[in-house]
Design a protein around this motif. Structure first.
Motif, PDB file in Angstrom:
ATOM      1  N   PHE A 143     -16.274  37.099  20.748  1.00 53.74           N
ATOM      2  CA  PHE A 143     -15.430  37.424  21.898  1.00 53.74           C
ATOM      3  C   PHE A 143     -15.558  38.889  22.295  1.00 53.74           C
ATOM      4  O   PHE A 143     -15.475  39.221  23.483  1.00 53.74           O
ATOM      5  CB  PHE A 143     -13.970  37.091  21.581  1.00 53.74           C
ATOM      6  N   SER A 144     -15.755  39.763  21.334  1.00 49.79           N
ATOM      7  CA  SER A 144     -15.883  41.195  21.642  1.00 49.79           C
ATOM      8  C   SER A 144     -17.054  41.461  22.561  1.00 49.79           C
ATOM      9  O   SER A 144     -17.022  42.394  23.383  1.00 49.79           O
ATOM     10  CB  SER A 144     -16.041  41.997  20.351  1.00 49.79           C
ATOM     11  N   LYS A 145     -18.115  40.652  22.449  1.00 44.87           N
ATOM     12  CA  LYS A 145     -19.307  40.835  23.276  1.00 44.87           C
ATOM     13  C   LYS A 145     -19.098  40.352  24.706  1.00 44.87           C
ATOM     14  O   LYS A 145     -19.919  40.636  25.584  1.00 44.87           O
ATOM     15  CB  LYS A 145     -20.490  40.089  22.656  1.00 44.87           C
ATOM     16  N   LEU A 146     -18.007  39.618  24.928  1.00 48.13           N
ATOM     17  CA  LEU A 146     -17.783  39.020  26.251  1.00 48.13           C
ATOM     18  C   LEU A 146     -16.775  39.794  27.089  1.00 48.13           C
ATOM     19  O   LEU A 146     -16.480  39.401  28.222  1.00 48.13           O
ATOM     20  CB  LEU A 146     -17.302  37.569  26.096  1.00 48.13           C
ATOM     21  N   VAL A 147     -16.226  40.889  26.551  1.00 45.24           N
ATOM     22  CA  VAL A 147     -15.215  41.643  27.292  1.00 45.24           C
ATOM     23  C   VAL A 147     -15.605  43.114  27.372  1.00 45.24           C
ATOM     24  O   VAL A 147     -16.236  43.659  26.461  1.00 45.24           O
ATOM     25  CB  VAL A 147     -13.825  41.515  26.636  1.00 45.24           C
TER      26      VAL A 147
ATOM     27  N   LEU B 205      -9.110  41.432  15.915  1.00 47.42           N
ATOM     28  CA  LEU B 205      -8.869  40.212  15.144  1.00 47.42           C
ATOM     29  C   LEU B 205      -7.528  39.594  15.537  1.00 47.42           C
ATOM     30  O   LEU B 205      -7.410  38.354  15.632  1.00 47.42           O
ATOM     31  CB  LEU B 205      -8.885  40.536  13.650  1.00 47.42           C
ATOM     32  N   ASP B 206      -6.520  40.420  15.786  1.00 53.74           N
ATOM     33  CA  ASP B 206      -5.218  39.908  16.206  1.00 53.74           C
ATOM     34  C   ASP B 206      -5.324  39.147  17.516  1.00 53.74           C
ATOM     35  O   ASP B 206      -4.641  38.127  17.713  1.00 53.74           O
ATOM     36  CB  ASP B 206      -4.215  41.059  16.367  1.00 53.74           C
ATOM     37  N   ASP B 207      -6.162  39.639  18.430  1.00 49.49           N
ATOM     38  CA  ASP B 207      -6.352  38.937  19.697  1.00 49.49           C
ATOM     39  C   ASP B 207      -6.979  37.564  19.469  1.00 49.49           C
ATOM     40  O   ASP B 207      -6.603  36.584  20.120  1.00 49.49           O
ATOM     41  CB  ASP B 207      -7.240  39.759  20.628  1.00 49.49           C
ATOM     42  N   THR B 208      -7.929  37.484  18.568  1.00 49.90           N
ATOM     43  CA  THR B 208      -8.595  36.214  18.295  1.00 49.90           C
ATOM     44  C   THR B 208      -7.607  35.195  17.728  1.00 49.90           C
ATOM     45  O   THR B 208      -7.572  34.033  18.155  1.00 49.90           O
ATOM     46  CB  THR B 208      -9.751  36.416  17.300  1.00 49.90           C
ATOM     47  N   TYR B 209      -6.792  35.626  16.764  1.00 49.75           N
ATOM     48  CA  TYR B 209      -5.822  34.710  16.155  1.00 49.75           C
ATOM     49  C   TYR B 209      -4.760  34.292  17.178  1.00 49.75           C
ATOM     50  O   TYR B 209      -4.333  33.129  17.205  1.00 49.75           O
ATOM     51  CB  TYR B 209      -5.167  35.379  14.951  1.00 49.75           C
ATOM     52  N   ALA B 210      -4.353  35.229  18.037  1.00 48.08           N
ATOM     53  CA  ALA B 210      -3.384  34.903  19.083  1.00 48.08           C
ATOM     54  C   ALA B 210      -3.972  33.913  20.082  1.00 48.08           C
ATOM     55  O   ALA B 210      -3.286  32.971  20.522  1.00 48.08           O
ATOM     56  CB  ALA B 210      -2.933  36.171  19.804  1.00 48.08           C
ATOM     57  N   ALA B 211      -5.246  34.094  20.451  1.00 49.69           N
ATOM     58  CA  ALA B 211      -5.892  33.170  21.386  1.00 49.69           C
ATOM     59  C   ALA B 211      -5.961  31.769  20.780  1.00 49.69           C
ATOM     60  O   ALA B 211      -5.760  30.764  21.480  1.00 49.69           O
ATOM     61  CB  ALA B 211      -7.295  33.669  21.727  1.00 49.69           C
TER      62      ALA B 211
END
Length: 599
Positions: A358-362, A369-375
Motif C-alpha cells: 500500500f505504501s507504494k500506491l500512495v 502499519l496502523d493504517d493497514t490494520y485500520a483498512a
C-alpha cells in the motif's frame, strides 16, 4: 464487600393525578341575531379572550405532561408486575430538572425497568445511509450470488473453493453465523427426555465502530491529508473516500441478527414459556444493548412482546455492579493488557507485506502499519454498515487468517484465561446462574453482582423456566472462563499462526453470539455412549452448554462431568459441585482491587 451496589432501590411515593378539567365552549352568537357594531366589537373581544384562555390551558396541560408524564389526567400504562407495593425510582436518581419541578413525578416504573435510560445510554450517532445498489461492484466472469442482505462474494487473492469465507474469520467483528463446532457431535434428546430450563446470554448485534477506534482515527488522518494525498491502483478509491460511520449503535444487520435469534429461540424453546405469565429479561443501558434486547424479544414474542416480558435495564457505568458488564467494577481490568501487546506483535508480522504494497500506491501521505490494520478492520465495519466494502478485496486470504488470529490473541490475553482478571469479570454472572439453578436470591456477594436487584424476587425472579440476558463479547468470553471451561485455555504464540485452535473468537463471540445453558431431565441415567438408558437408576438431570448452536463438551474441561460422554452433557449435581470452586479460582476481590484498585 468492597465493591459498591448500584443505586437502584425503591424510593419515592406516588401522588395522585390532577383531575381532568373540561373546557365547555358555548355559542357566542345566536343564529337569528343581527349584531350591532358595538356588539360585534364586544364579541370579537370575547373570542380573543376565549382564544387566550384555550392557549393558556394547553400550555398548562403540557407543563403537567413535562413534569409528571401525564396529559389531562391520562396515566402512562402502569407496571403489571405482581407486587404488594409499587416499585419506584429512588429520589436521588432523579435529574435536577425533576427535583425542581413544581409538580411531583407520578411514574411508578422503577429505573431498572425503564427503557429510556437517558444519560446512561452511551455514545450514539447514526451514519451515512447505505446505497449498495450504487456502490457494489461485480466480477462479470464469476458466478453471481445475490446478497442476503450483505454482499460477501468479493474476490480474495488466495481463496480457493472449500476455504472458509473471510466473513467467518473476522474475530469479534464476524457477522453472526453458527459455530463450526467445539469437538463433539450433536445429539438429539432421547425418548422420554425433556428440556425443562434455559438460561441464555446473548451479545448485541452488528454495530458501528466504538468511539475513538482505529478506523475513526484512520478516517481523520486521511481527511487531514486532503489536497496532498493521492492514491493509485487498488487504493485509488480512497481519493474520494470519506469516513462516514456512526458510533456504537446497531446497524440494520445487527437488528436482523437479534431478531433472527429471537425467532430461532421461539422455535427452539417457546414451550418453556408460560403464556399466562410475564417474565423478566435483563439488558444494560447502552443503546446497542437495549435495542438488541428489544429486537430479540420482538423476534421471539412478536411486536407486542411487552405483554410477555418486562425488560430490566441495568445501569452500565464505571464502578457500578452489573454482571452483564462485569469489567465496569473491576478497576484492574485493562483493555490494553497482555492481549493487546500480543496482538500488536502479530499485526506487525502478518501485515508487513500488505503495508509495503500500500505504501507504494500512495503519495503525499506516510502510510503506516496502523493504517493497514485500520483498512482491514474497515472491511468488517463497512460491510455490516453499508452492505458492501471495497476494503475487503485489498487483502489476501492468508492476511484474513492473520486478522482473525489478531483478535484471538487480544481477547485471550485481555479477557480470558490469559488475563489475571478474566475469570473475575465473568464470575458475577456465573454466581447468578447458580443462584437461579439452586432457587435462591443473592443477599450478599463478593463479586460485581448487583445485590440490590439480585436479593429481590421481583427483579431477580426464581420461578421462570426461561431466562434471557444480554451482554457484551468480552464479558461472554470472561463468563466462559468463569465457568472454568479450560477447553479454551491454551498457549497462543504472538509470532506465528498455530493453525486451528480452540480459542477462536469468530466461533465464540461473533456479533449476535449466544450461549444457551439447558437443563435436561431424563427418566433414568443416560449412558455416556448414548446407546440408551441405564437399566437401573432414578430420574436424572443434565446440564448442556450450547454456544452459537453447537455443543461445548463440559467433560473436556471438568473430569467430574465424565469426559467419555459423547454428547458433552454433565450430570446436574456434578456440575454444581464443580462450580462451587469457581469463585475461589476467580479471586475477584484480589485481582480487581489489589495494588490500589478501588471502586
Amino acid at each position: 464487600m468492597r465493591s459498591p451496589i448500584n443505586p437502584q432501590a425503591p424510593g419515592h411515593n406516588p401522588v395522585g393525578l390532577a383531575e381532568k378539567e373540561e373546557l365547555v365552549l358555548r355559542p357566542l352568537l345566536a343564529h337569528d341575531t343581527q349584531p350591532s357594531p358595538g356588539q360585534r366589537l364586544k364579541r370579537k373581544l370575547s373570542i380573543l379572550l376565549a382564544s387566550c384562555a384555550v392557549s393558556l390551558a394547553v400550555l398548562f396541560a403540557f407543563n403537567i405532561l413535562a413534569c409528571n408524564g401525564t396529559l389531562f389526567g391520562i396515566k402512562p400504562r402502569p407496571s403489571e408486575l405482581a407486587s404488594p407495593t409499587p416499585l419506584q425510582a429512588r429520589d436521588d436518581q432523579r435529574s435536577s430538572g425533576e427535583k425542581d419541578c413544581p409538580c411531583k413525578p407520578t411514574s411508578t416504573v422503577p429505573d431498572y425497568f425503564n427503557t429510556s435510560p437517558g444519560p446512561w445510554i452511551g455514545k450514539t450517532a447514526t451514519g451515512k445511509a447505505p446505497f449498495m445498489a450504487q456502490t457494489r461492484t461485480f466480477d462479470h466472469a464469476a458466478t453471481y450470488v445475490p446478497n442476503a442482505p450483505l454482499q460477501t462474494q468479493v474476490p480474495i487473492q488466495g481463496w480457493h473453493p472449500g476455504n472458509l469465507s473471510i466473513f467467518g474469520m473476522m474475530g469479534f467483528l464476524t457477522p453472526y453465523t453458527p459455530s463450526t463446532g467445539f469437538g463433539v457431535d450433536e445429539w438429539p434428546l432421547p425418548d422420554g427426555a425433556e428440556i425443562i430450563w434455559l438460561q441464555m446470554v446473548s451479545r448485541h448485534g452488528s454495530r458501528y465502530p466504538t468511539g475513538g477506534s482505529n478506523v475513526e482515527s484512520f478516517g481523520a488522518r486521511l481527511a487531514n491529508a486532503t489536497g496532498k494525498f493521492n492514491a493509485t491502483g487498488e487504493l485509488e478509491f480512497l481519493n474520494n473516500w470519506k469516513y462516514q460511520m456512526g458510533t456504537e449503535i446497531l446497524v440494520p444487520r445487527g437488528r436482523q441478527e437479534l431478531f433472527d435469534s429471537g425467532v430461532l429461540h421461539a422455535y427452539m424453546y417457546s414451550s418453556l414459556y408460560d403464556p399466562n405469565t410475564k417474565i423478566i429479561a435483563r439488558t444494560t443501558t447502552q443503546d446497542r444493548m437495549l435495542r438488541s434486547a428489544e429486537n430479540f424479544l420482538a423476534g421471539m414474542f412478536g411486536l407486542e412482546w411487552p405483554n410477555n416480558v418486562t425488560l430490566e435495564v441495568i445501569i452500565e457505568g464505571s464502578n457500578l455492579n452489573n454482571s452483564l458488564a462485569g469489567y465496569m467494577n473491576c478497576p484492574n481490568e485493562r483493555e490494553d493488557g497482555l492481549g493487546s501487546a500480543a496482538r500488536d506483535i502479530w499485526v506487525g508480522h502478518y501485515l508487513q507485506n500488505a503495508t509495503e504494497r500500500f505504501s507504494k500506491l500512495v503519495t503525499g501521505y506516510n502510510w503506516t502499519l496502523d493504517d493497514t490494520y485500520a483498512a482491514q478492520t474497515l472491511c468488517a465495519y463497512d460491510t455490516v454498515a453499508s452492505g458492501y466494502s471495497r476494503f475487503c478485496s485489498l487483502f489476501t486470504y492468508e492476511e484474513w487468517i492473520g486478522f482473525g488470529y489478531s483478535h484471538d490473541l487480544q481477547f485471550y490475553g485481555n479477557n480470558a484465561f490469559g488475563s489475571e482478571t478474566g475469570r473475575a469479570i465473568g464470575i458475577g454472572f456465573q454466581q447468578e446462574v447458580l443462584a437461579r439453578l439452586q432457587n435462591h436470591t443473592i443477599p450478599y456477594s463478593e463479586t460485581q453482582v448487583n445485590v440490590t436487584l439480585d436479593n429481590n424476587t421481583v427483579t431477580f425472579p426464581l420461578n421462570q423456566s426461561l431466562y434471557l440476558d444480554f451482554s457484551h463479547d468480552t464479558n461472554i468470553v470472561s463468563i466462559l472462563a468463569a465457568f472454568g471451561l479450560t477447553q479454551f485455555e491454551e498457549d497462543l504464540p504472538a509470532d506465528k499462526y498455530p493453525g486451528e485452535h480452540n480459542f477462536t473468537v469468530s466461533h465464540m463471540t461473533p456479533f449476535g453470539a449466544r450461549l444457551d445453558i439447558e437443563i435436561i431431565k431424563t427418566p433414568k441415567p443416560l449412558k455416556a455412549d448414548r446407546s440408551g438408558y441405564e437399566d437401573e437408576g432414578e430420574e436424572t438431570k443434565y446440564v448442556h452448554f450450547v454456544l452459537n448452536q453447537r455443543t461445548v463438551p463440559l467433560g473436556w474441561s471438568h473430569p467430574e462431568c465424565d469426559a467419555e460422554r459423547v454428547d458433552g452433557w454433565c450430570e446436574f449435581e456434578a456440575f454444581l459441585k464443580v462450580q462451587e470452586k469457581m469463585p475461589g479460582l476467580a479471586r475477584y476481590e484480589e485481582v480487581c482491587f489489589a495494588d490500589g484498585g478501588s471502586p
